[in-house]
Design a protein around this motif. Structure first.
Motif, PDB file in Angstrom:
ATOM      1  N   VAL A 247       0.813  -1.221   0.000  1.00 37.56           N
ATOM      2  CA  VAL A 247       0.000   0.000   0.000  1.00 37.56           C
ATOM      3  C   VAL A 247       0.845   1.268   0.000  1.00 37.56           C
ATOM      4  CG1 VAL A 247      -1.698   1.338   1.328  1.00 37.56           C
ATOM      5  CG2 VAL A 247      -1.998  -1.129   1.046  1.00 37.56           C
ATOM      6  N   VAL A 248       1.888   1.317   0.839  1.00 37.86           N
ATOM      7  CA  VAL A 248       2.647   2.571   0.991  1.00 37.86           C
ATOM      8  C   VAL A 248       4.100   2.465   0.544  1.00 37.86           C
ATOM      9  CG1 VAL A 248       1.162   3.392   2.853  1.00 37.86           C
ATOM     10  CG2 VAL A 248       3.241   2.098   3.416  1.00 37.86           C
ATOM     11  N   GLY A 249       4.529   1.289   0.113  1.00 38.92           N
ATOM     12  CA  GLY A 249       5.914   1.147  -0.334  1.00 38.92           C
ATOM     13  C   GLY A 249       6.916   1.102   0.794  1.00 38.92           C
ATOM     14  N   ASP A 250       6.475   0.770   1.987  1.00 41.81           N
ATOM     15  CA  ASP A 250       7.349   0.762   3.159  1.00 41.81           C
ATOM     16  C   ASP A 250       6.872  -0.333   4.108  1.00 41.81           C
ATOM     17  OD1 ASP A 250       9.288   1.460   4.996  1.00 41.81           O
ATOM     18  OD2 ASP A 250       8.546   3.494   5.327  1.00 41.81           O
ATOM     19  N   TYR A 251       7.782  -0.830   4.916  1.00 43.01           N
ATOM     20  CA  TYR A 251       7.438  -1.826   5.926  1.00 43.01           C
ATOM     21  C   TYR A 251       7.091  -1.128   7.246  1.00 43.01           C
ATOM     22  CZ  TYR A 251       9.741  -5.377   2.958  1.00 43.01           C
ATOM     23  OH  TYR A 251      10.109  -6.212   1.940  1.00 43.01           O
ATOM     24  N   PRO A 252       6.454  -1.827   8.154  1.00 41.14           N
ATOM     25  CA  PRO A 252       6.266  -1.251   9.488  1.00 41.14           C
ATOM     26  C   PRO A 252       7.610  -1.134  10.193  1.00 41.14           C
ATOM     27  CG  PRO A 252       5.641  -3.560   9.495  1.00 41.14           C
ATOM     28  CD  PRO A 252       5.868  -3.180   8.052  1.00 41.14           C
ATOM     29  N   ALA A 253       7.681  -0.286  11.200  1.00 40.41           N
ATOM     30  CA  ALA A 253       8.923  -0.123  11.958  1.00 40.41           C
ATOM     31  C   ALA A 253       9.048  -1.163  13.060  1.00 40.41           C
ATOM     32  CB  ALA A 253       8.993   1.276  12.564  1.00 40.41           C
ATOM     33  N   VAL A 254       7.917  -1.709  13.482  1.00 43.48           N
ATOM     34  CA  VAL A 254       7.895  -2.719  14.540  1.00 43.48           C
ATOM     35  C   VAL A 254       7.241  -3.982  13.993  1.00 43.48           C
ATOM     36  CG1 VAL A 254       7.030  -3.331  16.826  1.00 43.48           C
ATOM     37  CG2 VAL A 254       7.811  -0.994  16.386  1.00 43.48           C
ATOM     38  N   TYR A 255       7.887  -5.102  14.239  1.00 41.36           N
ATOM     39  CA  TYR A 255       7.360  -6.395  13.801  1.00 41.36           C
ATOM     40  C   TYR A 255       6.932  -7.207  15.015  1.00 41.36           C
ATOM     41  CZ  TYR A 255       9.622  -5.312   9.344  1.00 41.36           C
ATOM     42  OH  TYR A 255       9.996  -4.721   8.167  1.00 41.36           O
ATOM     43  N   GLY A 256       5.652  -7.567  15.072  1.00 39.20           N
ATOM     44  CA  GLY A 256       5.162  -8.395  16.161  1.00 39.20           C
ATOM     45  C   GLY A 256       5.156  -9.861  15.765  1.00 39.20           C
ATOM     46  N   TRP A 257       5.624 -10.716  16.680  1.00 42.91           N
ATOM     47  CA  TRP A 257       5.635 -12.159  16.452  1.00 42.91           C
ATOM     48  C   TRP A 257       5.194 -12.880  17.717  1.00 42.91           C
ATOM     49  CZ3 TRP A 257       6.071 -13.321  11.526  1.00 42.91           C
ATOM     50  CH2 TRP A 257       6.786 -12.446  10.684  1.00 42.91           C
ATOM     51  N   ASP A 258       4.855 -14.150  17.589  1.00 45.42           N
ATOM     52  CA  ASP A 258       4.447 -14.950  18.739  1.00 45.42           C
ATOM     53  C   ASP A 258       5.271 -16.223  18.787  1.00 45.42           C
ATOM     54  OD1 ASP A 258       2.690 -16.946  20.329  1.00 45.42           O
ATOM     55  OD2 ASP A 258       1.703 -15.015  20.668  1.00 45.42           O
ATOM     56  N   MET A 259       5.667 -16.634  19.988  1.00 46.17           N
ATOM     57  CA  MET A 259       6.538 -17.793  20.155  1.00 46.17           C
ATOM     58  C   MET A 259       5.812 -19.014  20.713  1.00 46.17           C
ATOM     59  SD  MET A 259       8.771 -16.253  23.324  1.00 46.17           S
ATOM     60  CE  MET A 259       9.682 -17.742  23.705  1.00 46.17           C
ATOM     61  N   THR A 260       4.469 -18.959  20.750  1.00 45.27           N
ATOM     62  CA  THR A 260       3.720 -20.099  21.259  1.00 45.27           C
ATOM     63  C   THR A 260       4.031 -21.352  20.450  1.00 45.27           C
ATOM     64  OG1 THR A 260       1.939 -18.605  21.883  1.00 45.27           O
ATOM     65  CG2 THR A 260       1.415 -20.952  21.803  1.00 45.27           C
ATOM     66  N   GLY A 261       4.377 -22.391  21.155  1.00 38.79           N
ATOM     67  CA  GLY A 261       4.752 -23.647  20.515  1.00 38.79           C
ATOM     68  C   GLY A 261       6.165 -24.058  20.864  1.00 38.79           C
ATOM     69  N   VAL A 262       7.022 -23.094  21.193  1.00 42.23           N
ATOM     70  CA  VAL A 262       8.397 -23.459  21.551  1.00 42.23           C
ATOM     71  C   VAL A 262       8.404 -24.329  22.800  1.00 42.23           C
ATOM     72  CG1 VAL A 262       9.408 -21.403  20.491  1.00 42.23           C
ATOM     73  CG2 VAL A 262       8.816 -21.361  22.909  1.00 42.23           C
TER      74      VAL A 262
ATOM     75  N   TYR B 216       0.099   7.565   6.557  1.00 45.45           N
ATOM     76  CA  TYR B 216       1.530   7.294   6.417  1.00 45.45           C
ATOM     77  C   TYR B 216       2.305   8.579   6.131  1.00 45.45           C
ATOM     78  CZ  TYR B 216       5.841   5.648   4.138  1.00 45.45           C
ATOM     79  OH  TYR B 216       7.155   5.449   3.779  1.00 45.45           O
ATOM     80  N   ASN B 217       1.757   9.434   5.290  1.00 42.07           N
ATOM     81  CA  ASN B 217       2.465  10.646   4.870  1.00 42.07           C
ATOM     82  C   ASN B 217       2.501  11.745   5.918  1.00 42.07           C
ATOM     83  OD1 ASN B 217       3.255   9.743   2.303  1.00 42.07           O
ATOM     84  ND2 ASN B 217       1.270  10.259   1.416  1.00 42.07           N
ATOM     85  N   THR B 218       1.716  11.632   6.973  1.00 41.97           N
ATOM     86  CA  THR B 218       1.780  12.650   8.029  1.00 41.97           C
ATOM     87  C   THR B 218       3.062  12.543   8.826  1.00 41.97           C
ATOM     88  OG1 THR B 218       0.674  11.244   9.678  1.00 41.97           O
ATOM     89  CG2 THR B 218      -0.742  12.653   8.313  1.00 41.97           C
ATOM     90  N   HIS B 219       3.605  11.320   8.923  1.00 43.02           N
ATOM     91  CA  HIS B 219       4.826  11.058   9.693  1.00 43.02           C
ATOM     92  C   HIS B 219       4.650  11.305  11.190  1.00 43.02           C
ATOM     93  CE1 HIS B 219       8.040  10.810   6.344  1.00 43.02           C
ATOM     94  NE2 HIS B 219       6.872  10.404   5.900  1.00 43.02           N
ATOM     95  N   HIS B 220       3.420  11.314  11.655  1.00 41.71           N
ATOM     96  CA  HIS B 220       3.199  11.271  13.107  1.00 41.71           C
ATOM     97  C   HIS B 220       3.644   9.903  13.617  1.00 41.71           C
ATOM     98  CE1 HIS B 220       0.051  11.710  16.612  1.00 41.71           C
ATOM     99  NE2 HIS B 220       1.272  11.560  17.037  1.00 41.71           N
ATOM    100  N   PHE B 221       3.512   8.900  12.759  1.00 42.74           N
ATOM    101  CA  PHE B 221       3.971   7.548  13.050  1.00 42.74           C
ATOM    102  C   PHE B 221       5.088   7.193  12.077  1.00 42.74           C
ATOM    103  CE2 PHE B 221      -0.363   7.886  14.472  1.00 42.74           C
ATOM    104  CZ  PHE B 221      -0.359   7.253  15.697  1.00 42.74           C
ATOM    105  N   LEU B 222       6.140   6.583  12.595  1.00 41.74           N
ATOM    106  CA  LEU B 222       7.267   6.227  11.755  1.00 41.74           C
ATOM    107  C   LEU B 222       7.163   4.787  11.278  1.00 41.74           C
ATOM    108  CD1 LEU B 222      10.353   7.788  13.576  1.00 41.74           C
ATOM    109  CD2 LEU B 222       8.960   8.755  11.740  1.00 41.74           C
ATOM    110  N   PHE B 223       7.417   4.586  10.001  1.00 44.17           N
ATOM    111  CA  PHE B 223       7.521   3.261   9.430  1.00 44.17           C
ATOM    112  C   PHE B 223       9.007   2.945   9.261  1.00 44.17           C
ATOM    113  CE2 PHE B 223       3.224   4.430   9.008  1.00 44.17           C
ATOM    114  CZ  PHE B 223       2.462   3.311   8.735  1.00 44.17           C
TER     115      PHE B 223
END
Length: 381
Positions: A81-96, A362-369
């Motif tokens: 959609v915006v040509g950029d990735y999120p700045a934070v990646y959430g993951w889950d470790m359930t199963g380890v 995205y273009n406001t840059h109140h939030f960083l990607f």
């Protein structure tokens, strides 16, 4: 609206809201783990020092799959959609804890580990949750059989089993290494939504002191076993007062970031309670963060299906308002749920009704990607 016009009033308000206690906020942050790796300590300090005007924008399982796709190289619904990735990646470790090949969302752990490395290498931040199986019953995290939490405490009938789960976590955390062999810093959010009633560790299953004991034991055990790349995130669901938020708080020396999870469930055009409630909880969280000299975050949030075409700029931005949060994390884009017979996603994809508004957001840059976050060099002094 230009970036400059958007940020200026926010800067002025931030000085009144989050930076109102200048002496306290300028105090150097110190992680609870006194043996934290250098990269982990630097990231923690930079989340305050370098994020003076914006919050990092995150998304759960972003690189693994999206609406109508899975495991496509370098793909992301956000990037589409915006040509950029999120700045934070959430993951889950359930199963380890059970030596599973895939996590709770069906993502193979070998792929998840590579996705974590990919995001980190580009300058992104990693956050991890753990819907750990119930150590009393061997059922999933949503099994709330009475005394489940108590059984995991030292002296409890399933304490040794709980320790074996943690031992598997130790191996997992220490396997997350960059190309130079250094462990990757992780924002670790154990026992999330602890004041709810739906997980075995929630408030209906233990007293405040029992929960605090489990949290403290868990953190101490991980560190004793050599895990020093974690930033510990205390997390609740909805709350009304500071006393309610802190009822199960394990103590300043056991928490690095204070956070909550909050989702929208009602039509904004019919009910404005979402924004009001969000603002009230952020006000309380801000007071806690200032009082305890902690960072604060919105660790899970969103509006399933995003039916409002202006949700990002007219609802979500207003809900966060002028409060200085380190990051916000939108939940995952699972796509079609066969069992529920509905779509399940929290950020737009190409053609979704809020796509254009998300581009404006995205273009406001109140939030960083990721592109802007990478420029901050969050892992360097």
């Amino acid at each position: 609206m230009t970036k400059t016009h958007y940020i200026l009033p926010i800067l002025l308000t931030f000085s009144n809201v989050y930076l109102c206690s200048a002496q306290k906020c300028n105090t150097k942050l110190s992680l609870c783990d006194k043996k934290s790796t250098a990269h982990t300590s630097i990231l923690y300090e930079n989340l305050r020092k370098k994020l003076t005007k914006e919050a990092l924008f995150g998304h759960q399982d972003d690189l693994a799959y999206g609406v109508n796709w899975k495991y496509e190289q370098d793909r992301s619904d956000i990037k589409d959609v915006v040509g950029d990735y999120p700045a934070v990646y959430g993951w889950d470790m359930t199963g380890v804890e059970k030596d599973a090949l895939n996590n709770i969302d069906g993502v193979p752990f070998d792929k998840e580990i590579q996705f974590i490395k990919d995001g980190y290498t580009r300058g992104g931040v990693i956050t991890m949750s753990w819907h750990m199986d119930n150590p009393l019953t061997d059922k999933d995290a949503w099994d709330t059989t009475p005394k489940s939490l108590i059984s995991a405490l030292p002296g409890g009938k399933n304490h040794e089993k709980y320790k074996s789960y943690l031992d598997k976590g130790v191996v997992f955390f220490n396997s997350l290494k960059d190309k130079k062999g250094k462990v990757i810093p992780i924002l670790f959010r154990p026992f999330h939504e602890l004041n709810g009633t739906w997980f075995w560790w929630c408030k209906n299953n233990a007293s405040p002191e029992e929960f605090k004991s489990l949290w403290r034991f868990t953190m101490d055990y991980l560190q004793e076993k050599g895990v020093h790349n974690l930033i510990y995130v205390y997390n609740t669901s909805d709350f009304k007062t500071k006393e309610e938020y802190l009822e199960y708080y394990p103590g300043d020396s056991y928490v690095d970031i204070v956070s909550f999870d909050k989702y929208q469930y009602t039509d904004s055009s019919q009910n404005d309670s979402f924004i009001k409630d969000y603002q009230n909880e952020l006000k309380i969280l801000n007071e806690v963060a200032l009082e305890k000299n902690k960072l604060m975050a919105v660790a899970e949030t969103g509006y399933e299906g995003i039916p409002d075409p202006k949700w990002w700029t007219e609802i979500f931005t207003k809900a966060i308002g002028d409060y200085k949060v380190s990051y916000v994390l939108l939940w995952r884009n699972h796509g079609w749920q066969e069992k529920e017979k509905k779509m399940h996603y929290y950020v737009p994809f190409k053609g979704q009704v809020s796509e254009n508004d998300f581009v404006d957001f995205y273009n406001t840059h109140h939030f960083l990607f990721e592109k802007d976050a990478a420029k901050l060099n969050l892992y360097k002094k």
